[in-house]
Motif scaffolding. Sequence first.
Motif, PDB file in Angstrom:
ATOM      1  N   GLN A 176      78.660  21.819 108.383  1.00 39.85           N
ATOM      2  CA  GLN A 176      77.209  22.091 108.369  1.00 39.85           C
ATOM      3  C   GLN A 176      76.919  23.632 107.952  1.00 39.85           C
ATOM      4  O   GLN A 176      76.151  24.073 107.028  1.00 39.85           O
ATOM      5  N   LYS A 177      77.852  24.349 108.423  1.00 47.25           N
ATOM      6  CA  LYS A 177      77.840  26.000 108.030  1.00 47.25           C
ATOM      7  C   LYS A 177      78.215  26.238 106.661  1.00 47.25           C
ATOM      8  O   LYS A 177      77.490  26.950 106.092  1.00 47.25           O
ATOM      9  N   ILE A 178      79.139  25.512 106.256  1.00 52.49           N
ATOM     10  CA  ILE A 178      79.643  25.574 104.569  1.00 52.49           C
ATOM     11  C   ILE A 178      78.348  25.081 103.781  1.00 52.49           C
ATOM     12  O   ILE A 178      78.105  25.637 103.075  1.00 52.49           O
ATOM     13  N   LEU A 179      77.839  24.049 104.370  1.00 49.78           N
ATOM     14  CA  LEU A 179      76.707  23.363 103.489  1.00 49.78           C
ATOM     15  C   LEU A 179      75.371  24.614 103.335  1.00 49.78           C
ATOM     16  O   LEU A 179      74.961  24.643 102.485  1.00 49.78           O
ATOM     17  N   GLU A 180      75.229  25.017 104.518  1.00 47.97           N
ATOM     18  CA  GLU A 180      74.044  26.033 104.699  1.00 47.97           C
ATOM     19  C   GLU A 180      74.275  27.337 103.668  1.00 47.97           C
ATOM     20  O   GLU A 180      73.320  27.848 103.374  1.00 47.97           O
ATOM     21  N   ARG A 181      75.572  27.750 103.895  1.00 49.54           N
ATOM     22  CA  ARG A 181      76.043  29.016 103.043  1.00 49.54           C
ATOM     23  C   ARG A 181      75.955  28.813 101.807  1.00 49.54           C
ATOM     24  O   ARG A 181      75.484  29.425 100.878  1.00 49.54           O
ATOM     25  N   ASN A 182      76.175  27.552 101.351  1.00 53.19           N
ATOM     26  CA  ASN A 182      75.892  26.894  99.972  1.00 53.19           C
ATOM     27  C   ASN A 182      76.850  27.803  98.896  1.00 53.19           C
ATOM     28  O   ASN A 182      75.864  28.223  97.736  1.00 53.19           O
ATOM     29  N   SER A 183      77.864  27.897  98.865  1.00 52.96           N
ATOM     30  CA  SER A 183      78.731  28.776  97.881  1.00 52.96           C
ATOM     31  C   SER A 183      78.887  27.827  96.763  1.00 52.96           C
ATOM     32  O   SER A 183      78.660  26.526  96.519  1.00 52.96           O
ATOM     33  N   ALA A 184      79.484  28.276  95.612  1.00 46.10           N
ATOM     34  CA  ALA A 184      79.506  27.523  94.409  1.00 46.10           C
ATOM     35  C   ALA A 184      80.557  26.322  94.765  1.00 46.10           C
ATOM     36  O   ALA A 184      80.426  25.453  94.002  1.00 46.10           O
ATOM     37  N   SER A 185      81.333  26.400  95.559  1.00 43.86           N
ATOM     38  CA  SER A 185      82.636  25.390  95.941  1.00 43.86           C
ATOM     39  C   SER A 185      81.972  24.567  97.033  1.00 43.86           C
ATOM     40  O   SER A 185      83.116  23.745  97.301  1.00 43.86           O
ATOM     41  N   ALA A 186      80.891  24.863  97.644  1.00 46.17           N
ATOM     42  CA  ALA A 186      80.683  24.143  98.963  1.00 46.17           C
ATOM     43  C   ALA A 186      80.807  22.536  98.792  1.00 46.17           C
ATOM     44  O   ALA A 186      81.450  22.034  99.681  1.00 46.17           O
ATOM     45  N   ILE A 187      80.212  22.047  98.105  1.00 42.91           N
ATOM     46  CA  ILE A 187      80.234  20.342  97.953  1.00 42.91           C
ATOM     47  C   ILE A 187      81.563  20.114  97.562  1.00 42.91           C
ATOM     48  O   ILE A 187      81.785  19.123  98.382  1.00 42.91           O
ATOM     49  N   GLN A 188      82.334  20.465  96.676  1.00 40.86           N
ATOM     50  CA  GLN A 188      83.692  19.985  96.636  1.00 40.86           C
ATOM     51  C   GLN A 188      84.538  20.301  97.769  1.00 40.86           C
ATOM     52  O   GLN A 188      85.379  19.367  98.050  1.00 40.86           O
ATOM     53  N   THR A 189      84.351  21.272  98.392  1.00 37.60           N
ATOM     54  CA  THR A 189      85.146  21.702  99.768  1.00 37.60           C
ATOM     55  C   THR A 189      84.833  20.752 100.651  1.00 37.60           C
ATOM     56  O   THR A 189      85.651  20.011 101.240  1.00 37.60           O
ATOM     57  N   LEU A 190      83.415  20.305 100.720  1.00 40.42           N
ATOM     58  CA  LEU A 190      83.050  19.282 101.986  1.00 40.42           C
ATOM     59  C   LEU A 190      83.741  17.831 101.495  1.00 40.42           C
ATOM     60  O   LEU A 190      83.986  17.018 102.391  1.00 40.42           O
ATOM     61  N   LYS A 191      83.684  17.673 100.144  1.00 36.35           N
ATOM     62  CA  LYS A 191      84.405  16.405  99.823  1.00 36.35           C
ATOM     63  C   LYS A 191      85.611  16.251 100.254  1.00 36.35           C
ATOM     64  O   LYS A 191      86.146  15.209 100.657  1.00 36.35           O
TER      65      LYS A 191
END
Length: 210
Positions: A176-191
Amino acid sequence: MQLTGVLQIRSYEKIKEFLNEEHVGRVSSIDPNGFPQIIPMNFVFLNDAVYMHSHVKGEKLDNISRNNKVGFEADRELEFLPSYFEDPHNASLADTLYISVVIKGMGFFVSDREEKTLALNGLMEKYQPEGQYDPIQSNMRVLDAVSVIKIIPQTIHGKYKIGQHMRPDDRIDLAQKILERNSASAIQTLKIMGFEVTPMGLKMTDEPVW
């Protein structure tokens, strides 16, 4: 908590998949004074070996001719985790999610024209998957204008850190924190971590085990 075993990539197929996706690897050879020389290179992993192409002259070629024990490494930073995810006052808590593969092996120069052709076409297929080029043939003069280095692995070690060492609730909180920080790589990292972003929020799709 000892993380060494938890972070180890145990699946050879996952290691191959990672190497097939990465565009830059680093080859290490030993110079005449005994120091390691590390060079970033394009590469392809074929038939359980690393292939790279090079000019016909250069320091790394001289090094491998003299001592063909080499190292090879490829890595990917998935996500930097700022310290304030844990404590806004403690910078030492900053961390990184990553994948890496380290190979120790023997380096050789490919002289067989069929194998050299296989390696060069493998590089083209990897880096130019859309095609639009004429495949290299073993009778082409271009083969004499390049060197092809082959690394036969003696050991292959892979590591990955995607939150698999954390309790499920903590992993969800980190995601959730990664999603909120919303870096350029966030979505791929979450996947890669096993999460899907839906209109309703984060959903865990699987529990990745490598």
